[in-house]
Write a protein that holds these residues in place. Structure first.
Motif, PDB file in Angstrom:
ATOM      1  N   PRO A  73      43.217  26.616  72.761  1.00  0.00           N
ATOM      2  CA  PRO A  73      41.910  28.134  72.499  1.00  0.00           C
ATOM      3  C   PRO A  73      41.895  28.349  71.732  1.00  0.00           C
ATOM      4  O   PRO A  73      42.403  29.280  71.000  1.00  0.00           O
ATOM      5  CB  PRO A  73      42.265  28.521  73.856  1.00  0.00           C
ATOM      6  CG  PRO A  73      43.855  28.699  73.308  1.00  0.00           C
ATOM      7  CD  PRO A  73      44.042  27.191  74.144  1.00  0.00           C
ATOM      8  N   ALA A  74      40.930  28.699  71.134  1.00  0.00           N
ATOM      9  CA  ALA A  74      39.883  29.369  70.477  1.00  0.00           C
ATOM     10  C   ALA A  74      39.862  31.014  70.483  1.00  0.00           C
ATOM     11  O   ALA A  74      39.942  31.452  71.162  1.00  0.00           O
ATOM     12  CB  ALA A  74      38.150  29.409  69.941  1.00  0.00           C
ATOM     13  N   LEU A  75      40.603  31.130  69.000  1.00  0.00           N
ATOM     14  CA  LEU A  75      40.779  32.555  68.884  1.00  0.00           C
ATOM     15  C   LEU A  75      40.833  33.376  67.684  1.00  0.00           C
ATOM     16  O   LEU A  75      40.711  32.895  66.486  1.00  0.00           O
ATOM     17  CB  LEU A  75      42.639  33.663  68.824  1.00  0.00           C
ATOM     18  CG  LEU A  75      42.813  35.056  68.661  1.00  0.00           C
ATOM     19  CD1 LEU A  75      43.962  35.349  69.052  1.00  0.00           C
ATOM     20  CD2 LEU A  75      42.376  36.115  67.900  1.00  0.00           C
TER      21      LEU A  75
ATOM     22  N   ASP B 252      36.344  29.288  73.500  1.00  0.00           N
ATOM     23  CA  ASP B 252      36.544  28.197  73.854  1.00  0.00           C
ATOM     24  C   ASP B 252      37.917  26.633  73.671  1.00  0.00           C
ATOM     25  O   ASP B 252      38.417  27.392  72.624  1.00  0.00           O
ATOM     26  CB  ASP B 252      35.060  27.787  72.724  1.00  0.00           C
ATOM     27  CG  ASP B 252      33.769  28.412  73.310  1.00  0.00           C
ATOM     28  OD1 ASP B 252      33.399  28.928  74.677  1.00  0.00           O
ATOM     29  OD2 ASP B 252      32.709  27.908  72.701  1.00  0.00           O
ATOM     30  N   ILE B 253      37.686  25.424  74.257  1.00  0.00           N
ATOM     31  CA  ILE B 253      38.556  24.383  73.255  1.00  0.00           C
ATOM     32  C   ILE B 253      38.112  24.125  72.177  1.00  0.00           C
ATOM     33  O   ILE B 253      36.841  23.679  71.998  1.00  0.00           O
ATOM     34  CB  ILE B 253      38.525  23.450  74.368  1.00  0.00           C
ATOM     35  CG1 ILE B 253      38.971  23.892  76.173  1.00  0.00           C
ATOM     36  CG2 ILE B 253      39.895  22.831  74.221  1.00  0.00           C
ATOM     37  CD1 ILE B 253      39.358  23.362  77.136  1.00  0.00           C
ATOM     38  N   VAL B 254      38.951  24.279  71.061  1.00  0.00           N
ATOM     39  CA  VAL B 254      39.483  23.720  69.822  1.00  0.00           C
ATOM     40  C   VAL B 254      39.541  22.579  70.012  1.00  0.00           C
ATOM     41  O   VAL B 254      41.111  22.237  70.498  1.00  0.00           O
ATOM     42  CB  VAL B 254      39.695  24.482  68.536  1.00  0.00           C
ATOM     43  CG1 VAL B 254      39.437  23.931  67.369  1.00  0.00           C
ATOM     44  CG2 VAL B 254      38.680  25.828  68.942  1.00  0.00           C
ATOM     45  N   VAL B 255      38.873  20.904  69.632  1.00  0.00           N
ATOM     46  CA  VAL B 255      39.997  20.148  69.463  1.00  0.00           C
ATOM     47  C   VAL B 255      39.888  19.298  67.518  1.00  0.00           C
ATOM     48  O   VAL B 255      39.019  20.071  67.133  1.00  0.00           O
ATOM     49  CB  VAL B 255      39.889  18.697  70.171  1.00  0.00           C
ATOM     50  CG1 VAL B 255      40.345  17.324  70.167  1.00  0.00           C
ATOM     51  CG2 VAL B 255      39.703  19.080  71.740  1.00  0.00           C
ATOM     52  N   GLY B 256      40.813  19.117  66.801  1.00  0.00           N
ATOM     53  CA  GLY B 256      40.621  18.786  65.037  1.00  0.00           C
ATOM     54  C   GLY B 256      41.990  17.995  65.094  1.00  0.00           C
ATOM     55  O   GLY B 256      42.805  17.631  65.999  1.00  0.00           O
TER      56      GLY B 256
ATOM     57  N   ILE C  76      41.683  27.117  61.751  1.00  0.00           N
ATOM     58  CA  ILE C  76      40.630  26.116  61.479  1.00  0.00           C
ATOM     59  C   ILE C  76      39.724  27.765  60.061  1.00  0.00           C
ATOM     60  O   ILE C  76      39.430  28.598  60.859  1.00  0.00           O
ATOM     61  CB  ILE C  76      39.203  26.542  62.590  1.00  0.00           C
ATOM     62  CG1 ILE C  76      40.451  25.534  63.578  1.00  0.00           C
ATOM     63  CG2 ILE C  76      38.433  25.480  61.668  1.00  0.00           C
ATOM     64  CD1 ILE C  76      40.494  23.718  62.844  1.00  0.00           C
ATOM     65  N   VAL C  77      39.732  27.358  59.186  1.00  0.00           N
ATOM     66  CA  VAL C  77      39.157  28.136  58.219  1.00  0.00           C
ATOM     67  C   VAL C  77      37.658  27.310  57.355  1.00  0.00           C
ATOM     68  O   VAL C  77      37.922  26.836  56.922  1.00  0.00           O
ATOM     69  CB  VAL C  77      39.930  28.262  56.965  1.00  0.00           C
ATOM     70  CG1 VAL C  77      38.743  29.727  56.243  1.00  0.00           C
ATOM     71  CG2 VAL C  77      41.315  28.707  57.688  1.00  0.00           C
TER      72      VAL C  77
ATOM     73  N   ILE D 117      44.051  28.871  68.643  1.00  0.00           N
ATOM     74  CA  ILE D 117      44.031  28.388  67.330  1.00  0.00           C
ATOM     75  C   ILE D 117      43.336  29.068  66.812  1.00  0.00           C
ATOM     76  O   ILE D 117      42.525  29.447  67.293  1.00  0.00           O
ATOM     77  CB  ILE D 117      43.532  26.683  67.644  1.00  0.00           C
ATOM     78  CG1 ILE D 117      44.177  26.185  68.583  1.00  0.00           C
ATOM     79  CG2 ILE D 117      43.057  26.313  66.354  1.00  0.00           C
ATOM     80  CD1 ILE D 117      43.486  24.670  67.929  1.00  0.00           C
ATOM     81  N   LEU D 118      43.541  29.615  65.489  1.00  0.00           N
ATOM     82  CA  LEU D 118      42.642  30.419  64.756  1.00  0.00           C
ATOM     83  C   LEU D 118      40.948  30.063  63.935  1.00  0.00           C
ATOM     84  O   LEU D 118      41.696  29.008  63.439  1.00  0.00           O
ATOM     85  CB  LEU D 118      43.357  30.788  64.006  1.00  0.00           C
ATOM     86  CG  LEU D 118      44.953  32.564  64.364  1.00  0.00           C
ATOM     87  CD1 LEU D 118      45.544  33.087  62.441  1.00  0.00           C
ATOM     88  CD2 LEU D 118      44.149  33.144  65.234  1.00  0.00           C
TER      89      LEU D 118
END
Length: 234
Positions: free
Chosen positions: A60-62, A168-172, A117-118, A86-87
């Protein structure tokens, strides 16, 4: 100048759903999101995924929005994070000053943060690439960050041209980062799983020499050069 706007944290998505996304890849997901939900220009730092023995991160996105080149609110976000978060840091795509480096990544790992993620720059790439934490960034700079603020946490941010909301769900993975809006997550994971299965069958058909390519001729209107020249001289 150092004001933090703290929005309410979103409801975290179901862990089982996150784990399903973690078994997928970003192309199969983005293909089912109109190919319009990717973070363009944001990639894994060095070989951090390989060094960690993983291919994909999901969580999950923070969300964090910060002034370009400033990481004061990023420090606060790390203290607020829950394990598995996930930041997602909106630093406006500015790459002059790094937002974080080795020390912050090690602290993030100690907090159970699953990745960072930046949309901005990082530094200490050799250390990050050795496998401290999965980190994705737009660029690299040895110049350190400022710590003046202001910033926002849990609000809507923009990463690589895409709006990301808290939760939101982040996938990398090696191809980059895709973000699945929370309200579409169930639909998207089913569709992406179907794509993965279809592609497995296509690979098998290629290996067996049985792949059907008739669809190409069905969608192309083929005109030979001779036909075009006859039309022009008619």
């Amino acid at each position: 100048m150092n004001r933090l706007t703290l929005f309410n944290a979103a409801v975290r998505p179901d862990q089982a759903l996150i784990e399903r996304f973690g078994r997928l890849n970003t192309p199969s997901i983005s293909d089912n999101l109109e190919r319009n939900h990717g973070c363009v220009g944001v990639h894994a730092v060095g070989a951090c995924l390989t060094a960690l023995g993983i291919t994909t991160i999901a969580g999950p996105a923070l969300t964090v929005r910060t002034r370009p080149g400033d990481n004061l609110v990023v420090h606060k976000a790390m203290d607020l994070a829950q394990p598995g978060d996930i930041l997602v840091i909106d630093a406006h795509g500015e790459v002059t000053n790094a937002i974080l480096g080795e020390i912050m990544c090690r602290y993030a790992r100690s907090r159970g943060i699953a990745g960072i993620i930046v949309d901005g720059a990082v530094r200490d790439c050799e250390a990050i690439g050795s496998g401290i934490l999965p980190v994705f960034a737009r660029g690299v700079s040895h110049l350190g960050p400022y710590k003046s603020g202001p910033g926002e946490i849990h609000g809507a941010v923009n990463i690589g041209g895409m709006t990301v909301n808290d939760g939101d769900i982040v996938v990398g993975d090696a191809d980059g980062v895709v973000v699945v809006p929370a309200w579409r997550a169930e639909e998207a994971v089913h569709a992406a799983e179907a794509v993965v299965e279809m592609e497995r069958q296509q690979v098998s058909d290629i290996d067996n020499g049985t792949l059907d390519r008739i669809w190409i001729d069905e969608v192309l209107e083929v005109k030979t050069v001779d036909e075009i020249q006859r039309y022009r001289t008619a």
